[in-house]
Design a protein around this motif. Sequence first.
Motif, mmCIF file in Angstrom:
data_model
loop_
_atom_site.group_PDB
_atom_site.id
_atom_site.type_symbol
_atom_site.label_atom_id
_atom_site.label_comp_id
_atom_site.label_asym_id
_atom_site.label_seq_id
_atom_site.Cartn_x
_atom_site.Cartn_y
_atom_site.Cartn_z
ATOM 1 N N THR A 123 0.831 -1.328 0.053
ATOM 2 C CA THR A 123 0.099 -0.204 -0.034
ATOM 3 C C THR A 123 0.943 1.121 0.035
ATOM 4 O O THR A 123 1.476 1.478 0.982
ATOM 5 C CB THR A 123 -0.733 -0.052 1.237
ATOM 6 O OG1 THR A 123 -1.627 -1.161 1.223
ATOM 7 C CG2 THR A 123 -1.855 1.359 1.052
ATOM 8 N N LEU A 124 0.776 1.972 -0.995
ATOM 9 C CA LEU A 124 1.396 3.315 -1.025
ATOM 10 C C LEU A 124 0.579 4.462 -0.624
ATOM 11 O O LEU A 124 -0.587 4.710 -1.145
ATOM 12 C CB LEU A 124 1.793 3.536 -2.549
ATOM 13 C CG LEU A 124 2.494 5.108 -2.650
ATOM 14 C CD1 LEU A 124 3.980 5.147 -2.118
ATOM 15 C CD2 LEU A 124 2.691 5.283 -4.127
ATOM 16 N N GLY A 125 0.903 5.242 0.394
ATOM 17 C CA GLY A 125 -0.023 6.207 0.791
ATOM 18 C C GLY A 125 0.533 7.640 0.328
ATOM 19 O O GLY A 125 1.796 7.923 0.139
ATOM 20 N N LEU A 126 -0.343 8.265 -0.213
ATOM 21 C CA LEU A 126 -0.093 9.461 -0.962
ATOM 22 C C LEU A 126 -0.385 10.674 -0.039
ATOM 23 O O LEU A 126 -1.988 10.703 0.038
ATOM 24 C CB LEU A 126 -0.574 9.504 -2.250
ATOM 25 C CG LEU A 126 -0.257 10.775 -3.509
ATOM 26 C CD1 LEU A 126 1.553 10.496 -3.367
ATOM 27 C CD2 LEU A 126 -0.749 10.583 -4.774
ATOM 28 N N VAL A 127 0.033 11.552 0.464
ATOM 29 C CA VAL A 127 -0.241 12.460 1.461
ATOM 30 C C VAL A 127 0.177 14.082 0.942
ATOM 31 O O VAL A 127 1.098 13.973 0.150
ATOM 32 C CB VAL A 127 0.060 12.507 2.910
ATOM 33 C CG1 VAL A 127 -0.321 10.976 3.231
ATOM 34 C CG2 VAL A 127 1.630 12.639 2.845
ATOM 35 N N GLY A 128 -0.500 14.912 1.232
ATOM 36 C CA GLY A 128 -0.107 16.205 1.048
ATOM 37 C C GLY A 128 -1.433 17.203 1.388
ATOM 38 O O GLY A 128 -2.640 16.826 1.459
ATOM 39 N N LYS A 170 -2.690 15.341 -5.618
ATOM 40 C CA LYS A 170 -3.007 13.898 -5.348
ATOM 41 C C LYS A 170 -4.039 13.337 -6.202
ATOM 42 O O LYS A 170 -3.906 12.421 -6.865
ATOM 43 C CB LYS A 170 -3.410 13.785 -3.979
ATOM 44 C CG LYS A 170 -2.197 14.473 -2.899
ATOM 45 C CD LYS A 170 -2.876 13.930 -1.355
ATOM 46 C CE LYS A 170 -4.205 14.476 -1.012
ATOM 47 N NZ LYS A 170 -4.273 16.045 -0.946
ATOM 48 N N SER A 171 -5.165 13.953 -6.431
ATOM 49 C CA SER A 171 -6.243 13.434 -6.970
ATOM 50 C C SER A 171 -5.920 13.459 -8.527
ATOM 51 O O SER A 171 -6.621 12.438 -9.213
ATOM 52 C CB SER A 171 -7.618 14.328 -6.641
ATOM 53 O OG SER A 171 -8.063 13.984 -5.325
ATOM 54 N N THR A 172 -5.577 14.486 -9.037
ATOM 55 C CA THR A 172 -4.943 14.505 -10.487
ATOM 56 C C THR A 172 -4.061 13.402 -10.972
ATOM 57 O O THR A 172 -4.213 12.753 -11.783
ATOM 58 C CB THR A 172 -4.385 15.687 -11.016
ATOM 59 O OG1 THR A 172 -5.316 17.006 -10.525
ATOM 60 C CG2 THR A 172 -3.818 15.789 -12.397
#
Length: 322
Positions: A43-48, A54-56
């Motif tokens: 699982t790669l978590g993408l935060v910011g 992120k959504s793009t």
Amino acid sequence: MPPLLELINVTKHFKVTSGLLGLQSGTVRAVDGVSLQVEQGETLGLVGESGCGKSTLAKCIMGLEKVTGGEVIFDNKTLAGWDQKKLRRSMQMIFQDPYSSLNPRQKIGSIIREGLDIHNIGSKEERREKVNYLLQLVGLRSEHGNRYPHEFSGGQRQRVAVARTLALDPKLIVCDEPVSALDVSVQAQVLGMLKDLQTQLRLTYVFISHDLSVVSHISNKVAVMYLGRIMEIGPSKVLFKDPKHPYTQALMSALLLPDPTRQPERIALTGDLPSPMNPPTGCPFHPRCPQAFEKCRNGRPELMALDTGVQVACWLHTPSEL
């Protein structure tokens, strides 16, 4: 073994037009040179912060947005090389709002079965059994298939969305803030369900969230995104224990810990997120960085691997500055 998903210098720019003639007046750099890998089963978590891209990036991974530059490679093949119908069987997405992502005019059973119908998988009886199996898999009952979305709570609707996602047995699921619209107690239930499903079905997740506590709970690896770029990426336990980039440190300082005596000193960032239409020169974070120096304003750092397994894009951690 090659990674299940690989992004190579992916960019996504949007043209901004103005006037009656619709002439281009600028460019929004929503995603600006992202490279990362996601292994099978992790699982790669993408935060910011909101607006960092992120959504793009999630839509670029799914092929819902055509990339301006770079490549998205899934299962050892570029997205352009995939038949789009076959790609949808291997890659699915869970959206943020569990109500607007479900058709209010369809019954739950029909919503879950729709992918099976489109791809002509199994007989009518086999599809009915698959729907019942999926409902039970996500903690619902078979009779729930005869109800409409408005008859369920938010948590139950998100379980339906997960069941729909699993109908085609995908390899990769992109989760775009799937629990942010739910109550905290329900969040824990849905996250636990996602982790159990991952173990049971050998799923791979890209998990997007602005909630660091959620990301730390579910992710093996975390990527921190700022103004369309990856600032830091590495194993979740290492990154949360010892963040290297000043932006990551500021995010982590806002994370509430169960032990009030161990709360880190809060790092307050000044200023607002710069516009992706006019990003700063050099490091995109330098106008808000409390540790910025001259080199940060002139040169843009690239990701550099550290001994801990973390990669960080910061001049503070280049060999010349150590």
